[in-house]
Write an enzyme that holds these catalytic residues in place. Structure first.
Site, PDB file in Angstrom:
ATOM      1  N   LEU A   1      27.215  -9.101  62.873  1.00 50.88           N
ATOM      2  CA  LEU A   1      27.595  -9.087  64.185  1.00 50.88           C
ATOM      3  C   LEU A   1      26.464  -8.416  64.761  1.00 50.88           C
ATOM      4  CD1 LEU A   1      31.460  -7.309  64.227  1.00 50.88           C
ATOM      5  CD2 LEU A   1      30.668  -9.906  64.054  1.00 50.88           C
TER       6      LEU A   1
ATOM      7  N   HIS B   1      29.800  -2.595  49.893  1.00 48.14           N
ATOM      8  CA  HIS B   1      28.093  -3.671  49.678  1.00 48.14           C
ATOM      9  C   HIS B   1      28.481  -3.725  47.865  1.00 48.14           C
ATOM     10  CE1 HIS B   1      25.090  -6.154  49.358  1.00 48.14           C
ATOM     11  NE2 HIS B   1      23.810  -5.657  48.338  1.00 48.14           N
TER      12      HIS B   1
ATOM     13  N   ASP C   1      23.199  -4.653  55.481  1.00 42.76           N
ATOM     14  CA  ASP C   1      23.215  -3.530  54.280  1.00 42.76           C
ATOM     15  C   ASP C   1      22.097  -2.658  54.387  1.00 42.76           C
ATOM     16  OD1 ASP C   1      25.227  -5.313  53.183  1.00 42.76           O
ATOM     17  OD2 ASP C   1      23.837  -6.244  52.527  1.00 42.76           O
TER      18      ASP C   1
HETATM   19  C1  GRF Z   1      33.505  -7.289  47.894  1.00 43.24           C
HETATM   20  O1  GRF Z   1      32.866  -7.315  47.059  1.00 43.24           O
HETATM   21  C2  GRF Z   1      32.661  -6.932  49.259  1.00 43.24           C
HETATM   22  O2  GRF Z   1      31.383  -5.560  48.374  1.00 43.24           O
HETATM   23  C3  GRF Z   1      32.077  -7.981  49.526  1.00 43.24           C
HETATM   24  O3  GRF Z   1      32.800  -8.860  49.412  1.00 43.24           O
HETATM   25  C4  GRF Z   1      33.763  -8.801  48.738  1.00 43.24           C
HETATM   26  C5  GRF Z   1      35.291  -9.014  49.213  1.00 43.24           C
HETATM   27  O4  GRF Z   1      36.227  -9.263  48.355  1.00 43.24           O
HETATM   28  N1  GRF Z   1      31.697  -7.459  50.613  1.00 43.24           N
HETATM   29  P1  GRF Z   1      37.454  -9.580  48.716  1.00 43.24           P
HETATM   30  O5  GRF Z   1      37.731 -10.411  49.420  1.00 43.24           O
HETATM   31  O6  GRF Z   1      38.174  -7.498  49.410  1.00 43.24           O
HETATM   32  O7  GRF Z   1      38.366  -9.247  47.171  1.00 43.24           O
END
Ligand code: GRF
Length: 183
Positions: free
Chosen positions: A88, A104, A140
């Site tokens: 965003l 992350h 990040d």
């Molecule tokens: C997680 O591993 C998060 O770190 C990353 O996307 C994944 C999301 O998984 N940004 P979910 O959709 O909550 O299963």
């Protein structure tokens, strides 16, 4: 304290947040996805702010304003990104300065970006993990709130490793959200 969750995918982190009993004011998704279904099943307001383009013509700022509008309509105070697939623009950080959380799937500052799990595997590291942080305009980046290590096992696939990381995220993210929001 009203929390809005942004999601695009399987929504297992969203489910973990709900299972933890954290109240969610709205789930906003950028595409049809399992996370939206989870919201609907749990009788939580859900909004699809459909991203029209994934190409060069994508108007990030206009899209960001649509997301901010949806969050504001639901009187959200804190934004929790849980597998949200769109970066965003500035407007969301203006609306929610230092009030956007992200998880992350790597130990920052290593392996930022979309391919964190694959890159950790390719680098041959023996330990990776997850990082819960405040999101800033730079992807990040932003102050780290919590981290936990996850071992890389011999013969790991990206899928198996990501699932092992996500199992940790599902525990660490709700806990960190509670600490951050004093819920
Ligand atoms: C997680 O591993 C998060 O770190 C990353 O996307 C994944 C999301 O998984 N940004 P979910 O959709 O909550 O299963």
């Amino acid at each position: 304290m009203r929390i809005g969750v942004l999601a695009s995918g399987s929504g297992t982190n969203l489910q973990a947040i709900l299972d933890d009993g954290i109240p969610i004011a709205v789930v906003v998704a950028d595409r049809p996805c399992k996370a939206l279904e989870i919201a609907e099943t749990s009788s939580i307001p859900a909004e699809l702010v459909q991203r029209e383009s994934f190409g060069k013509d994508f108007d990030r700022d206009a899209y960001t304003h649509r997301v901010v509008d949806a969050l504001k309509r639901h009187e959200v105070d804190v934004v929790v990104m849980a597998g949200f697939g769109t970066i965003l623009g500035q407007a969301v950080h203006d609306a929610y300065p230092m009030r956007i959380l992200n998880t992350h799937p790597a130990l920052r500052p290593a392996f930022k970006g979309w391919h964190a799990v694959e890159e950790a595997l390719a680098a041959g590291v023996k330990i990776t993990g997850c990082t819960v942080h405040i999101a800033t305009l730079e992807t990040d980046e932003g102050p780290i709130l919590a981290q936990e290590a996850v071992p890389v096992l011999p013969d790991d696939t990206a899928e198996a490793l990501h699932e092992r990381i996500k199992a940790v995220e599902r525990r660490l993210y709700p806990k960190t959200i509670r600490e951050f929001t004093h819920l």
